[in-house]
Design an enzyme around this catalytic site. Structure first.
Site, short mmCIF file in Angstrom:
data_model
loop_
_atom_site.label_atom_id
_atom_site.label_comp_id
_atom_site.label_asym_id
_atom_site.label_seq_id
_atom_site.Cartn_x
_atom_site.Cartn_y
_atom_site.Cartn_z
N CYS A 31 0.84 -1.20 0.00
CA CYS A 31 0.00 0.00 0.00
C CYS A 31 0.87 1.26 0.00
O CYS A 31 1.72 1.43 0.89
CB CYS A 31 -0.91 0.00 1.23
SG CYS A 31 -1.85 1.53 1.42
N LYS A 58 -9.85 -8.50 6.07
CA LYS A 58 -9.42 -7.84 7.30
C LYS A 58 -9.95 -8.54 8.56
O LYS A 58 -11.10 -8.97 8.59
CB LYS A 58 -9.93 -6.38 7.31
CG LYS A 58 -9.41 -5.55 6.15
CD LYS A 58 -10.20 -4.26 6.02
CE LYS A 58 -9.85 -3.56 4.73
NZ LYS A 58 -10.75 -2.43 4.45
N VAL A 71 -5.15 1.19 6.15
CA VAL A 71 -3.78 1.35 6.62
C VAL A 71 -3.22 2.64 6.02
O VAL A 71 -3.66 3.05 4.94
CB VAL A 71 -2.91 0.14 6.21
CG1 VAL A 71 -3.31 -1.09 6.98
CG2 VAL A 71 -2.97 -0.13 4.71
N GLU A 84 -5.06 7.27 9.28
CA GLU A 84 -5.02 8.14 8.10
C GLU A 84 -3.57 8.60 7.88
O GLU A 84 -2.94 9.18 8.77
CB GLU A 84 -5.95 9.35 8.21
CG GLU A 84 -7.42 9.00 8.15
CD GLU A 84 -7.82 8.44 6.78
OE1 GLU A 84 -7.65 9.13 5.76
OE2 GLU A 84 -8.31 7.30 6.76
#
Length: 241
Positions: A31, A58, A71, A84
């Site tokens: 990510c 998840k 994430v 965030e």
């Protein structure tokens, strides 16, 4: 992003308390937003542990750590939770000692945030490419628009006349943008750097940064992840281990 432990999935038990003197980062290997947090953790030399979360499957408890189910999220030894990516990175820079990544001067800080807003006009199109690829749709029009906006951003960067986007040394703006640039290959837009000379020069400079080198993922591994991810395969998040 380094790590050999498989990601936690639905049904996995929640990890225990965070040890004193450390911080826990909940990440997903591939990510770009999670990599932002990892870059800051490494750049500032913050003692931390990583828990990888399977964002396609998840664990239920993860929503207690990150209510949006996204994430990165971080947890302190006091049980404090921050989530965030931009908020996480700002928190880490403000709370922990080491190199200050955010400019102290309010105007320079605002300038960096404005640069991020300019870049977001281009980078948001890359996620449209992902959606189009999932649906086997043509991406040429999106890529054309992306290049146009990236050229505009390159011109803004050129006027600053600094080696890094954020200034004379690597800073928060650079680390916030880098993970997207690192993934140009999987989006199929790596040739855009040939048409944006100032960003191309910055890209080469960032490749030498120690935090970037510590968190970078090999292009072939990113490609392998992305192929599985487009298929919705939950095993994609652990590709290569």
């Amino acid at each position: 992003m380094a790590g050999s432990t498989k990601s936690l999935v639905k049904g996995s038990p929640a990890p225990g308390p965070v040890p004193d003197g450390s911080i826990r980062a909940y990440l997903m290997r591939f990510c770009p937003f999670a990599q932002r947090a990892k870059l800051v953790l490494v750049a500032k030399g913050i003692k931390h542990e990583v828990v990888f979360v399977n964002t396609l499957n998840k664990p239920d408890w993860f929503f207690e750590k990150s209510p949006f189910g996204l994430v990165p999220a971080i947890e302190t030894s006091k049980g404090q939770l921050i989530y965030e990516s931009a908020i996480v990175c700002d928190y880490l820079d403000e709370v922990f000692p080491g190199k200050k990544l955010t400019p102290e001067d309010p105007f320079q800080n605002a300038q960096q945030k404005m640069l991020l807003e300019h870049f977001s006009k281009a980078s948001s199109l890359l996620f449209k490419i992902v959606g189009a690829k999932k649906n086997n749709e043509d991406t040429s029009a999106i890529k054309k628009e992306f290049l146009e906006k990236l050229i505009q951003f390159d011109q803004i960067v050129a006027k600053r006349n600094t080696p890094y986007i954020g200034g004379s040394s690597v800073s928060m703006a650079d680390y916030m943008m880098w993970p997207i640039f690192e993934r140009f290959g999987i989006f199929g837009v790596e040739d855009c750097l040939d048409k944006t000379p100032h960003l191309h020069q910055w890209y080469q400079l960032m490749l030498k940064d120690p935090a970037v080198q510590a968190t970078i993922t090999k292009p072939e591994v990113l490609e392998g992840f992305f192929k599985l991810y487009l298929q919705g395969n939950p095993e994609s998040v652990d590709y290569g281990i």
